[in-house]
Design an enzyme around this catalytic site. Structure first.
Site, PDB file in Angstrom:
ATOM      1  N   GLN A  89      44.638  32.156  32.763  1.00 21.98           N
ATOM      2  CA  GLN A  89      46.110  32.162  32.780  1.00 21.98           C
ATOM      3  C   GLN A  89      46.609  30.940  32.015  1.00 21.98           C
ATOM      4  OE1 GLN A  89      47.669  32.969  36.792  1.00 21.98           O
ATOM      5  NE2 GLN A  89      45.694  33.851  37.314  1.00 21.98           N
ATOM      6  N   LYS A 121      39.003  45.846  21.085  1.00 22.73           N
ATOM      7  CA  LYS A 121      39.346  46.574  22.304  1.00 22.73           C
ATOM      8  C   LYS A 121      40.856  46.626  22.484  1.00 22.73           C
ATOM      9  CE  LYS A 121      38.879  42.547  25.348  1.00 22.73           C
ATOM     10  NZ  LYS A 121      38.140  41.929  26.432  1.00 22.73           N
ATOM     11  N   ASP A 162      33.092  38.675  34.292  1.00 29.65           N
ATOM     12  CA  ASP A 162      33.714  38.760  35.607  1.00 29.65           C
ATOM     13  C   ASP A 162      33.296  40.065  36.282  1.00 29.65           C
ATOM     14  OD1 ASP A 162      35.237  38.609  37.863  1.00 29.65           O
ATOM     15  OD2 ASP A 162      37.149  38.304  36.853  1.00 29.65           O
ATOM     16  N   ALA A 182      32.360  42.630  34.565  1.00 33.29           N
ATOM     17  CA  ALA A 182      31.380  43.167  33.601  1.00 33.29           C
ATOM     18  C   ALA A 182      31.827  44.477  32.961  1.00 33.29           C
ATOM     19  CB  ALA A 182      29.995  43.342  34.241  1.00 33.29           C
TER      20      ALA A 182
END
Length: 325
Positions: A105, A201, A233, A235
């Site tokens: 963040q 992506k 995280d 995955a």
């Protein structure tokens, strides 16, 4: 004569919270020191109590705590330990944060969102940190959130040398799992003399950890692909990127990441993935259920210890990574 002269020498003291004791002990071994005895426990309502059992007056103190699960508890413990050191008249306090919590963040994507990575820096500064020593921040700009020195360590030399010694470099292609990692992947290419490919992506903005489409940019057919990321995280992203590489004809896929956050469905995804090896570092403890043959954990303790030594001796932390850039 005015004033008083002292003959005291500089003193290094290493402290650790309870989040990741294995890494703290490994760093202590590398430095040839013992962790300062610390009494820490939780009250019945969850409040944290900390007391150091040796004097820290006039010492250069290094406080290591990795922000693992339950992340908010360990961040709070580190802040409380910082406050205790400040009030114990430490000469300086360097916070060692192998994994910096809330680093994702680091900017506002949409209105009414926090910039929690900046808040973290403010909390550490207010609690008493003079300096931050951290490993592979999610983005480099986070260094600017802290009003003081930040030593940014890299896992790239350790990870890249391990991969380079294992794989036929003529068949190797370094792959960035998204546009944000291209600069890091580029450093890998320079170190290993390998070409670059990118998995582009498209995320669903309304669903966290959800990716819609993967497109591979670059030639991966018949190649051994090394996907490089800063953290895994859930995955989902990295496994979907690996599937896209296999769909485009990759012979094999190896995944490297500095921080194995490994939340929720990550264990199952790693077990069921066609990826031949996941290479992580020990900045975070690896969950017991992930004791798999395909997971390799490399230690950052020597790198962290060398950086601590350079800081303590007023040397150069940058010199440790001259080749990595």
């Amino acid at each position: 004569m005015t004033g008083i002269k002292t003959t005291g020498e500089k003193k290094l003291m290493l402290f650790s919270g309870r989040a990741h004791p294995d890494l703290a002990e490994a760093v202590a071994r590398e430095l040839g020191v013992e962790l300062t005895p610390t009494k820490a426990f939780d009250f019945a309502n969850g409040e944290i109590y900390v007391r150091f059992e040796e004097s820290a007056r006039g010492a250069d103190c290094f406080l290591i705590q990795s922000h693992t699960r339950p992340i908010n508890q360990w961040i709070m413990e580190q802040l409380i330990m910082l406050d205790a050191l400040k009030r114990a008249s430490a000469r300086s306090v360097t916070v060692i944060v192998p994994f910096y919590g809330y680093a994702r963040q680091d900017k506002k994507h949409r209105g009414r969102e926090p910039i929690s990575a900046r808040l973290m820096a403010d909390l550490l500064k207010t609690a008493g940190a003079d300096r931050i020593l951290t490993v592979d921040l999610h983005t480099d700009q986070i260094q600017g959130f802290f009003d003081g020195p930040v030593d940014h360590l890299f896992a790239l030399p350790i990870l890249a040398d391990y991969v380079g010694a294992k794989v036929d470099r003529d068949k190797l292609t370094v792959v960035s799992p998204d546009a944000g990692r291209v600069r890091v992947a580029d450093r890998w290419c320079d170190r290993l003399g390998a070409p670059l490919a990118i998995v582009h992506k498209r995320r669903d903005p309304d669903v966290a950890n959800q990716v819609k489409v993967h497109e591979v940019v670059g030639d991966v057919k018949g190649r051994v692909c090394v996907l490089v990321d800063d953290m895994i995280d859930t995955a989902g992203t990295i496994c979907a990127a690996a599937d896209a590489l296999f769909a485009n004809g990759a012979e094999d896929v190896i995944v490297t990441a500095t921080h194995g956050v490994l939340s929720g469905p990550a264990a199952d995804r790693l077990k069921n993935s066609k990826v031949s090896e996941f290479i992580l570092t020990d900045t975070l403890p690896t969950p017991a259920e992930l004791d798999l043959d395909k997971i390799t954990v490399l230690s950052m303790a020597p790198t962290i210890a060398n950086a601590v030594r350079e800081v303590f001796e007023d040397g150069s932390v940058t010199s440790l990574f001259e080749e990595a850039h």
